[in-house]
Scaffold this active site. Structure first.
Site, PDB file in Angstrom:
ATOM      1  N   HIS A 111       0.830  -1.208   0.000  1.00 30.29           N
ATOM      2  CA  HIS A 111       0.000   0.000   0.000  1.00 30.29           C
ATOM      3  C   HIS A 111       0.870   1.267   0.000  1.00 30.29           C
ATOM      4  O   HIS A 111       0.736   2.137  -0.868  1.00 30.29           O
ATOM      5  CB  HIS A 111      -0.908  -0.012   1.240  1.00 30.29           C
ATOM      6  CG  HIS A 111      -1.754   1.202   1.402  1.00 30.29           C
ATOM      7  ND1 HIS A 111      -3.107   1.203   1.159  1.00 30.29           N
ATOM      8  CD2 HIS A 111      -1.453   2.472   1.787  1.00 30.29           C
ATOM      9  CE1 HIS A 111      -3.594   2.412   1.373  1.00 30.29           C
ATOM     10  NE2 HIS A 111      -2.608   3.203   1.763  1.00 30.29           N
ATOM     11  N   GLU A 112       1.756   1.360   0.965  1.00 30.97           N
ATOM     12  CA  GLU A 112       2.589   2.562   1.059  1.00 30.97           C
ATOM     13  C   GLU A 112       3.487   2.689  -0.165  1.00 30.97           C
ATOM     14  O   GLU A 112       3.786   3.787  -0.632  1.00 30.97           O
ATOM     15  CB  GLU A 112       3.422   2.554   2.347  1.00 30.97           C
ATOM     16  CG  GLU A 112       2.606   2.561   3.636  1.00 30.97           C
ATOM     17  CD  GLU A 112       1.548   3.656   3.697  1.00 30.97           C
ATOM     18  OE1 GLU A 112       1.718   4.700   3.034  1.00 30.97           O
ATOM     19  OE2 GLU A 112       0.533   3.473   4.398  1.00 30.97           O
ATOM     20  N   HIS A 121       1.688   4.489  -2.848  1.00 29.94           N
ATOM     21  CA  HIS A 121       1.806   5.950  -2.707  1.00 29.94           C
ATOM     22  C   HIS A 121       3.178   6.411  -3.207  1.00 29.94           C
ATOM     23  O   HIS A 121       3.310   7.435  -3.870  1.00 29.94           O
ATOM     24  CB  HIS A 121       1.690   6.356  -1.237  1.00 29.94           C
ATOM     25  CG  HIS A 121       0.310   6.295  -0.669  1.00 29.94           C
ATOM     26  ND1 HIS A 121      -0.763   6.916  -1.254  1.00 29.94           N
ATOM     27  CD2 HIS A 121      -0.175   5.712   0.463  1.00 29.94           C
ATOM     28  CE1 HIS A 121      -1.847   6.708  -0.498  1.00 29.94           C
ATOM     29  NE2 HIS A 121      -1.510   5.974   0.539  1.00 29.94           N
ATOM     30  N   HIS A 168       3.362   6.725  -6.845  1.00 29.37           N
ATOM     31  CA  HIS A 168       2.654   7.924  -7.286  1.00 29.37           C
ATOM     32  C   HIS A 168       3.592   9.135  -7.207  1.00 29.37           C
ATOM     33  O   HIS A 168       3.590  10.012  -8.077  1.00 29.37           O
ATOM     34  CB  HIS A 168       1.432   8.126  -6.372  1.00 29.37           C
ATOM     35  CG  HIS A 168       0.326   8.946  -6.944  1.00 29.37           C
ATOM     36  ND1 HIS A 168      -0.809   9.237  -6.231  1.00 29.37           N
ATOM     37  CD2 HIS A 168       0.171   9.563  -8.140  1.00 29.37           C
ATOM     38  CE1 HIS A 168      -1.617   9.987  -6.971  1.00 29.37           C
ATOM     39  NE2 HIS A 168      -1.041  10.198  -8.134  1.00 29.37           N
TER      40      HIS A 168
HETATM   41 ZN    ZN Z   1      -2.740   5.263   2.094  1.00 25.50          ZN
END
Ligand code: ZN
Length: 729
Positions: free
Chosen positions: A521-522, A525, A528
């Site tokens: 998940h991290e 990010h 991104h």
């Molecule tokens: Zn998040």
């Protein structure tokens, strides 16, 4: 150099937290929070005006890739650096305001975007380290800096002459023939000023300044109280009988924990997730589970010096006052005006589609837990502190799957290399450890992120383990965002911070499945931020609406559960053998297990957040009573406690997610729909990955989020894939 910062630290600086574990977020200065989207400023004059200061924070960093020279930064450097950088930024703003030429996009909007880069440099480092490497001195500095930054931010937003110039450019936007990114910058700048109070009468502007200052200080106070309450709880066990039921690895970690705190022959348990969750999952000692669980849920509600109830009241009331001042009926309307959901009704609408079925499923789960407890002759009625314990037993009975069976396949280094490999297959990236790059703590690792041709396109820090100086949770943040400076690409410096299971004397760090998902998940990010290819700092990377920003992160979690990925990278830490098919099958079969609990627990928190922020009259009641009433209203059952109670709901009271906790669900609807595009074409399909990169990951906030999504998917997202994934259809 064009980095600049400030108003826009709003976005750039908000850390994006993991949906389950994040907890303590970064505190953001009150006003900044509220304005929703941000801007930067910056300025080409800066080089000429730069004074020869000896303060390291004000220098151009002479380090590999210009990363912060952490070892050379002294805590006493911060306040003078802030003061000096604020002065420089003010001078840059003055130059824009006093320009005798007619306002143009370049001499006003872009000049503002390019101003404040020195302040951005200082602020990014300080803000990131107050989350990852804090102490009482850093906390004291934060308190000194918060009002300075709040006032400075107001000085910009409430500068009449500056706004007049911005408005002049905005009013002729149709004639300017701006590119997509420029048009977006103009739009966001103008709206940001309006949301920052630029249109208010002078008297109201003064009121707003006061509110912003107070909101900033209260958010700091809230976060400090939560950290103090988390650290204050310890359960030291000295009788081995009290460890009944705990797996060996958990016992060893507790011994190491005790030793760290100066206790021999003892086992120490704390409210850090790697300690708390295994304890309440495995401990046969019901009274001790209750003690740990209550320790956790009573944080900030102990009627002591760290109690947060009054802080909550003040925060929600001041936020309401501010929203009213800016012409909104409540804080949620103010916040959502700037997000994909647009208004609280749309957020409530989504929650309403999910909550009733989730609660029904949770009730069935409760029955199963009770049945199991009865069959064991436990002679109890299931309580909240029994849920983890009995649901783990049900899982074992139903799916023959024990979380601890999985850990040997989830050695941290293997999972990390797995996520690197996934990014390699999707986007052609390579991650090369570089020990020459300065780090801020010995636990942090630095990587060069390289394109297929070996060119470096970003720097990534990863910092995995809990320590007293680190806030709880997991997050991604930036020390420098990608942008262009005079046509030259400035690469991003990104950081991923976690609180994972630590290695022990004889075992490496072996994660649980939840931690594996968190890392993916991290890392989503981080991608991104890393794959950003935007002109302006304030539109780059994760500078997107909050209810869109969790999409690129959550979509990465999907790859962690794909058999192809698991088999290739999740190998046994001792034998090197790939995770067996039988185990993968069990993981997949049990995928929707306990979903009623998980969705209800999360959605209840999203409701609670929205309830606090849709009040339209000042709140004068009791915080706990309000919370109970809200939970009863949505039908939450007693055996499930809302994921974050008000007094430690740091996302919304100390971080950037007020009226925004629903965003994880909103974004998951989009992520489920987006991942379907990958499953349809193949999870490593080059064309799909290329489109996702070019239309979403590289575009930051340079265009409306829905438009970006439609370019990728060819249509708006549908909810079906989400409902299917959650077993709610
Ligand atoms: Zn998040």
């Amino acid at each position: 150099m064009c980095a600049a910062f400030f108003l826009y630290r709003l976005l750039s600086n908000i850390k994006w937290y993991h949906k389950l574990k994040q907890e303590n977020m970064k505190r953001i200065i009150g006003m900044i929070l509220l304005s929703g989207i941000i801007f930067t400023a910056c300025n080409t004059e800066i080089k000429k005006e730069e004074k020869m200061s000896t303060n390291i924070l004000l220098q151009k960093f002479d380090t590999p890739f210009g990363v912060p020279p952490f070892a050379q930064i002294k805590q006493e450097d911060y306040v003078p650096a802030y003061k000096e950088a604020i002065q420089q930024h003010k001078a840059e703003i003055e130059a824009i305001v006093n320009n005798t030429d007619e306002p143009t996009f370049e001499n006003t909007i872009e000049a503002l975007e390019l101003s404040g880069q020195l302040l951005g440099q200082v602020d990014n480092i300080f803000e990131n380290l107050t989350s990852a490497l804090t102490d009482s001195t850093m906390q004291a500095i934060a308190k000194e800096v918060s009002p300075l930054m709040s006032a400075h931010s107001d000085d910009i937003y409430l500068n009449n002459k500056l706004f007049t110039r911005i408005k002049a450019v905005y009013n002729q936007k149709d004639k300017l023939e701006l590119g997509t990114e420029q048009a977006m910058l103009l739009d966001k700048t103008y709206k940001g000023f309006v949301r920052g109070g630029a249109n208010l009468a002078d008297k109201d502007k003064e009121t707003l300044r006061g509110l912003n200052k107070e909101l900033g200080m209260l958010a700091l106070q809230f976060g400090e109280n939560v950290l103090a309450e988390t650290n204050a709880f310890e359960m030291l066990l000295t009788d081995e009988a009290d460890l009944a039921g705990l797996p060996e690895g958990i016992k060893q970690a507790a011994v190491a924990n005790a030793k760290d705190h100066g206790h021999e022959n003892a086992w120490l348990f704390t409210l850090d997730k790697p300690s708390l969750i295994p304890f309440i999952t495995y401990s046969d000692k019901r009274d001790l589970r209750e003690k740990m669980f209550k320790g956790y849920i009573m944080r900030g509600d102990n009627n002591n010096v760290n109690d947060n109830k009054e802080v909550v009241k003040s925060l929600v009331n001041l936020r309401l006052e501010k929203a009213n001042l800016l012409g909104f009926k409540n804080h949620a309307s103010f916040i959502l005006d700037n997000n994909m959901a647009k208004n609280p009704e749309n957020a409530f609408d989504l929650m309403g589609k999910v909550m009733p079925s989730a609660i029904e499923i949770a009730k069935k789960e409760r029955e199963e837990l009770q049945k199991l407890a009865d069959s064991e002759g436990a002679n109890i009625t299931i309580e909240a502190w029994d849920w983890w314990y009995y649901s783990e037993k049900v899982r074992k009975a139903k799916y023959d799957l024990d979380e601890e069976q999985l850990r040997p396949y989830f050695k941290l280094e293997n999972v990390r290399d797995g996520v690197f490999a996934v990014a390699g297959k999707l986007y052609g990236l390579k991650f090369v450890r570089n020990t020459e790059i300065p780090v801020y703590h010995k636990d942090a690792e630095a990587y060069e992120v390289q394109n297929a041709d070996g060119s470096v396109m970003g720097i990534l820090y990863m910092d995995f383990f809990p320590r007293a100086s680190k806030r709880a949770g997991a997050w991604m943040t930036s020390y420098r965002k990608q942008h262009y400076n005079n046509g030259e690409n400035v690469i991003p410096v990104i950081s991923v911070v976690c609180n994972f299971t630590k290695p022990t004397a004889d075992k490496p760090s072996l994660l649980n499945y939840d931690e594996v998902s968190t890392l993916f998940h991290e890392f989503g990010h981080a991608l991104h931020g890393l794959l950003s290819d935007c002109q302006y700092t304030s539109l780059s990377g994760t500078a997107v609406p909050r209810d869109f920003v969790e999409m690129p992160s959550q979509i990465m979690e999907n790859w962690a559960s794909e058999p192809e990925v698991m088999k290739a990278y999740f190998t046994h830490y001792k034998t090197g053998e790939a995770i067996p098919d039988a185990l993968i099958e069990k993981i997949q079969k049990s995928g929707k297990f306990n979903a009623g609990f998980a969705i209800s627990e999360y959605t209840a928190a999203a409701y609670l957040d929205m309830a606090w922020h849709t009040i339209t009259e000042p709140f004068t009641g009791d915080v706990n009573t309000f919370e109970t009433e809200q939970m009863n209203k949505i039908g939450l059952i007693n055996e499930i406690v809302v994921r974050y109670r008000s007094t430690y709901f740091s996302h919304i009271f100390a971080g950037g997610y007020s009226a925004g906790y629903y965003a994880y669900m909103w974004a998951e609807v989009i992520d489920a729909d987006a991942f379907q595009a990958f499953t349809e074409a193949g999870i490593f399909d080059k064309a799909t990955a290329k489109s996702f990169r070019e239309n979403i990951l590289s575009r930051g906030g340079t265009e409306d989020a829905m438009e970006l999504y439609k370019k990728f998917r060819g249509r708006e997202p549908k909810i079906d894939a989400y409902l299917e994934r959650k077993g709610l259809n």
